[in-house]
Design a protein around this motif. Sequence first.
Motif, PDB file in Angstrom:
ATOM      1  N   ARG A  24     -14.022   1.305 -22.638  1.00  0.00           N
ATOM      2  CA  ARG A  24     -13.159   1.999 -21.681  1.00  0.00           C
ATOM      3  C   ARG A  24     -13.973   2.600 -20.535  1.00  0.00           C
ATOM      4  N   PHE A  25     -15.169   3.081 -20.842  1.00  0.00           N
ATOM      5  CA  PHE A  25     -16.066   3.630 -19.826  1.00  0.00           C
ATOM      6  C   PHE A  25     -16.350   2.578 -18.749  1.00  0.00           C
ATOM      7  N   PHE A  26     -16.736   1.384 -19.171  1.00  0.00           N
ATOM      8  CA  PHE A  26     -17.045   0.323 -18.215  1.00  0.00           C
ATOM      9  C   PHE A  26     -15.788  -0.171 -17.509  1.00  0.00           C
ATOM     10  N   ASN A  27     -14.690  -0.282 -18.249  1.00  0.00           N
ATOM     11  CA  ASN A  27     -13.445  -0.757 -17.656  1.00  0.00           C
ATOM     12  C   ASN A  27     -12.999   0.150 -16.508  1.00  0.00           C
ATOM     13  N   GLU A  28     -13.139   1.466 -16.706  1.00  0.00           N
ATOM     14  CA  GLU A  28     -12.732   2.414 -15.671  1.00  0.00           C
ATOM     15  C   GLU A  28     -13.683   2.407 -14.482  1.00  0.00           C
ATOM     16  N   LYS A  29     -14.904   1.872 -14.680  1.00  0.00           N
ATOM     17  CA  LYS A  29     -15.852   1.728 -13.581  1.00  0.00           C
ATOM     18  C   LYS A  29     -15.626   0.435 -12.792  1.00  0.00           C
ATOM     19  N   GLY A  30     -14.631  -0.348 -13.213  1.00  0.00           N
ATOM     20  CA  GLY A  30     -14.323  -1.583 -12.516  1.00  0.00           C
ATOM     21  C   GLY A  30     -15.083  -2.797 -13.025  1.00  0.00           C
ATOM     22  N   VAL A  31     -15.794  -2.647 -14.150  1.00  0.00           N
ATOM     23  CA  VAL A  31     -16.524  -3.767 -14.750  1.00  0.00           C
ATOM     24  C   VAL A  31     -15.526  -4.671 -15.483  1.00  0.00           C
ATOM     25  N   GLN A  32     -15.760  -5.984 -15.449  1.00  0.00           N
ATOM     26  CA  GLN A  32     -14.905  -6.919 -16.185  1.00  0.00           C
ATOM     27  C   GLN A  32     -15.295  -6.893 -17.653  1.00  0.00           C
ATOM     28  N   VAL A  33     -14.383  -6.443 -18.517  1.00  0.00           N
ATOM     29  CA  VAL A  33     -14.670  -6.215 -19.936  1.00  0.00           C
ATOM     30  C   VAL A  33     -13.916  -7.229 -20.793  1.00  0.00           C
ATOM     31  N   SER A  34     -14.632  -7.846 -21.733  1.00  0.00           N
ATOM     32  CA  SER A  34     -14.005  -8.723 -22.714  1.00  0.00           C
ATOM     33  C   SER A  34     -14.702  -8.520 -24.055  1.00  0.00           C
ATOM     34  N   GLY A  35     -14.122  -9.099 -25.111  1.00  0.00           N
ATOM     35  CA  GLY A  35     -14.759  -8.900 -26.407  1.00  0.00           C
ATOM     36  C   GLY A  35     -14.038  -9.560 -27.555  1.00  0.00           C
ATOM     37  N   TYR A  36     -14.673  -9.405 -28.715  1.00  0.00           N
ATOM     38  CA  TYR A  36     -14.162  -9.956 -29.978  1.00  0.00           C
ATOM     39  C   TYR A  36     -13.948  -8.821 -30.971  1.00  0.00           C
ATOM     40  N   ASP A  37     -12.920  -8.965 -31.797  1.00  0.00           N
ATOM     41  CA  ASP A  37     -12.807  -8.161 -33.009  1.00  0.00           C
ATOM     42  C   ASP A  37     -12.114  -8.984 -34.076  1.00  0.00           C
ATOM     43  N   ARG A  38     -12.288  -8.564 -35.316  1.00  0.00           N
ATOM     44  CA  ARG A  38     -11.798  -9.347 -36.445  1.00  0.00           C
ATOM     45  C   ARG A  38     -10.281  -9.366 -36.525  1.00  0.00           C
ATOM     46  N   THR A  39      -9.651  -8.224 -36.229  1.00  0.00           N
ATOM     47  CA  THR A  39      -8.192  -8.134 -36.338  1.00  0.00           C
ATOM     48  C   THR A  39      -7.616  -7.365 -35.152  1.00  0.00           C
ATOM     49  N   SER A  40      -6.385  -7.687 -34.846  1.00  0.00           N
ATOM     50  CA  SER A  40      -5.654  -6.958 -33.812  1.00  0.00           C
ATOM     51  C   SER A  40      -5.142  -5.645 -34.400  1.00  0.00           C
ATOM     52  N   THR A  41      -5.338  -4.562 -33.678  1.00  0.00           N
ATOM     53  CA  THR A  41      -4.887  -3.244 -34.120  1.00  0.00           C
ATOM     54  C   THR A  41      -4.169  -2.547 -32.969  1.00  0.00           C
ATOM     55  N   ALA A  42      -3.608  -1.383 -33.262  1.00  0.00           N
ATOM     56  CA  ALA A  42      -2.964  -0.606 -32.198  1.00  0.00           C
ATOM     57  C   ALA A  42      -3.967  -0.293 -31.091  1.00  0.00           C
ATOM     58  N   LEU A  43      -5.215  -0.023 -31.486  1.00  0.00           N
ATOM     59  CA  LEU A  43      -6.238   0.315 -30.494  1.00  0.00           C
ATOM     60  C   LEU A  43      -6.602  -0.892 -29.631  1.00  0.00           C
ATOM     61  N   THR A  44      -6.796  -2.072 -30.246  1.00  0.00           N
ATOM     62  CA  THR A  44      -7.145  -3.243 -29.443  1.00  0.00           C
ATOM     63  C   THR A  44      -5.985  -3.636 -28.522  1.00  0.00           C
ATOM     64  N   LYS A  45      -4.758  -3.409 -28.968  1.00  0.00           N
ATOM     65  CA  LYS A  45      -3.610  -3.695 -28.104  1.00  0.00           C
ATOM     66  C   LYS A  45      -3.602  -2.773 -26.888  1.00  0.00           C
ATOM     67  N   GLN A  46      -4.023  -1.519 -27.090  1.00  0.00           N
ATOM     68  CA  GLN A  46      -4.138  -0.595 -25.952  1.00  0.00           C
ATOM     69  C   GLN A  46      -5.218  -1.071 -24.985  1.00  0.00           C
ATOM     70  N   LEU A  47      -6.340  -1.532 -25.531  1.00  0.00           N
ATOM     71  CA  LEU A  47      -7.420  -2.029 -24.677  1.00  0.00           C
ATOM     72  C   LEU A  47      -6.950  -3.233 -23.866  1.00  0.00           C
ATOM     73  N   GLU A  48      -6.202  -4.124 -24.502  1.00  0.00           N
ATOM     74  CA  GLU A  48      -5.665  -5.285 -23.785  1.00  0.00           C
ATOM     75  C   GLU A  48      -4.693  -4.849 -22.688  1.00  0.00           C
ATOM     76  N   ALA A  49      -3.879  -3.843 -22.988  1.00  0.00           N
ATOM     77  CA  ALA A  49      -2.932  -3.332 -21.990  1.00  0.00           C
ATOM     78  C   ALA A  49      -3.661  -2.712 -20.795  1.00  0.00           C
ATOM     79  N   GLU A  50      -4.883  -2.235 -21.052  1.00  0.00           N
ATOM     80  CA  GLU A  50      -5.695  -1.648 -19.976  1.00  0.00           C
ATOM     81  C   GLU A  50      -6.453  -2.708 -19.179  1.00  0.00           C
ATOM     82  N   GLY A  51      -6.285  -3.992 -19.563  1.00  0.00           N
ATOM     83  CA  GLY A  51      -6.868  -5.066 -18.771  1.00  0.00           C
ATOM     84  C   GLY A  51      -8.049  -5.788 -19.392  1.00  0.00           C
ATOM     85  N   MET A  52      -8.407  -5.454 -20.616  1.00  0.00           N
ATOM     86  CA  MET A  52      -9.539  -6.109 -21.270  1.00  0.00           C
ATOM     87  C   MET A  52      -9.085  -7.370 -21.992  1.00  0.00           C
ATOM     88  N   GLN A  53      -9.935  -8.396 -21.979  1.00  0.00           N
ATOM     89  CA  GLN A  53      -9.633  -9.665 -22.628  1.00  0.00           C
ATOM     90  C   GLN A  53     -10.252  -9.667 -24.034  1.00  0.00           C
TER      91      GLN A  53
END
Length: 457
Positions: A24-53
């Motif tokens: 979130r720190f980098f995303n708010e600085k305008g950096v293009q953020v993407s990533g992997y996680d094992r499972t989708s959670t409420a938190l990862t869904k929030q990150l996706e809603a904030e523009g992260m892939q």
Amino acid sequence: MDLNNIHRIYFVGIGGIGMSAIARFFNEKGVQVSGYDRTSTALTKQLEAEGMQIHYTDDISAIDKEVNLVVYTPAIPADHEELTWYRNNGYEVVKRSDVLQEITRSLFAITVAGTHGKTTISTMIAHILRHSGYGCNAFLGGISVNYEKNFWSSDKQVAVIEADEYDRSFLKLSPDIAVLTAMDADHLDIYGTAASLEEAFIQYTSNIKPNGTLIARFGLHKNSELKAPNKLLYSLQNDAADIYATNIRMDKGGYEFDVVQQDWLIDNVRLYIGGMHNVENAVAAIAVAHLLGISSAKIKEAVADFKGIKRRFEYVVKADNQIYIDDYAHHPEELKALISSARALFPGKKCVVLFQPHLFSRTRDFANGFAESLSLADEVILLPIYPARELPIEGVTSKIIADKITKAQVQLLSKEAALSWIENNPAALLITAGAGDIDQLKAPIKTILTDKDNKSS
């Protein structure tokens, strides 16, 4: 690593509570953020809603190959294909703690370490700084109820960081103000012995910047060995400490108290979350705020507005006839503080604790302590051990705790059986605790209790 020259960044394990804060720190600085996680959670869904892939399979074809930096969490297996590919192809690959190291070097850093209380204290400090208008960048290990986030940014060149002792990552930090809450034995799978863990905490205090300050809990086993240019000791109510609470009054599941520090007094502080240990946590946070020059009036307003952290003495249901508290407690001392505080706040109510042990090694090492703490309840339901990063250990199950519980009634149940039991056995004071996936039961339990309450009314 120049944090200002990063334009694309990839996180392996982006859904972790600490990793997501940095993302979130980098995303708010305008950096293009993407990533992997094992499972989708409420938190990862929030990150996706904030523009992260984000994607959820270990798949080299899905990764961003144009990134400047790859960040990973120690919880990721060593043979993870994406992480291995990045390493083998010349990318800069760093741990989460390496990024935090750079942040503490470049900003005025307030770090909070210790085996208990660090999430609450760091969130309290960050909340006071934000609410008062002082400002800070917050990197937290829990979700603030006030802001529904574990990170927020500010133009103020100040960072509040939860310093995690797991895998010694906190030893990379260089704080201006360091808080140390506790040094109880934990993570013995990493440290081997309690003495080795204590030495790591001593080293943490030696990394404080010149002219910096250590705010340590009064009565720590090795307080005399803690190294810092300046040192303040805080306590719940021991007047031998430099700063402590007095005149503590319980009120409607919260507290009112005064805070005393040598020539300074802040009276009638109101804290509307439960747990006597949270009064002590508030003393530590107030000590930091006072050190920064924030006025008493603004401190009091901020503390009164503090709504807590999800899964830290969280009131899921709070009614006259039903109290349901959910907590992250996964160490015997945390369980002891949780159960004893709840019983003190709600005397006379039958107390049932649903506990999920976390890690086979921790269950083996602290079975006696868990049993002693859980014996403070009237009834205990033990779920199977949540393995997290570990493989099973022969002979280590939740039963080794159950066999040692002396005073409370105890039974071993699956999650499904536990929900059924709760539906048929009302408890005026219900607590769920553990660091695994027991939080998945929070919503269905709330539904059971509120439906039951609606029917009875």
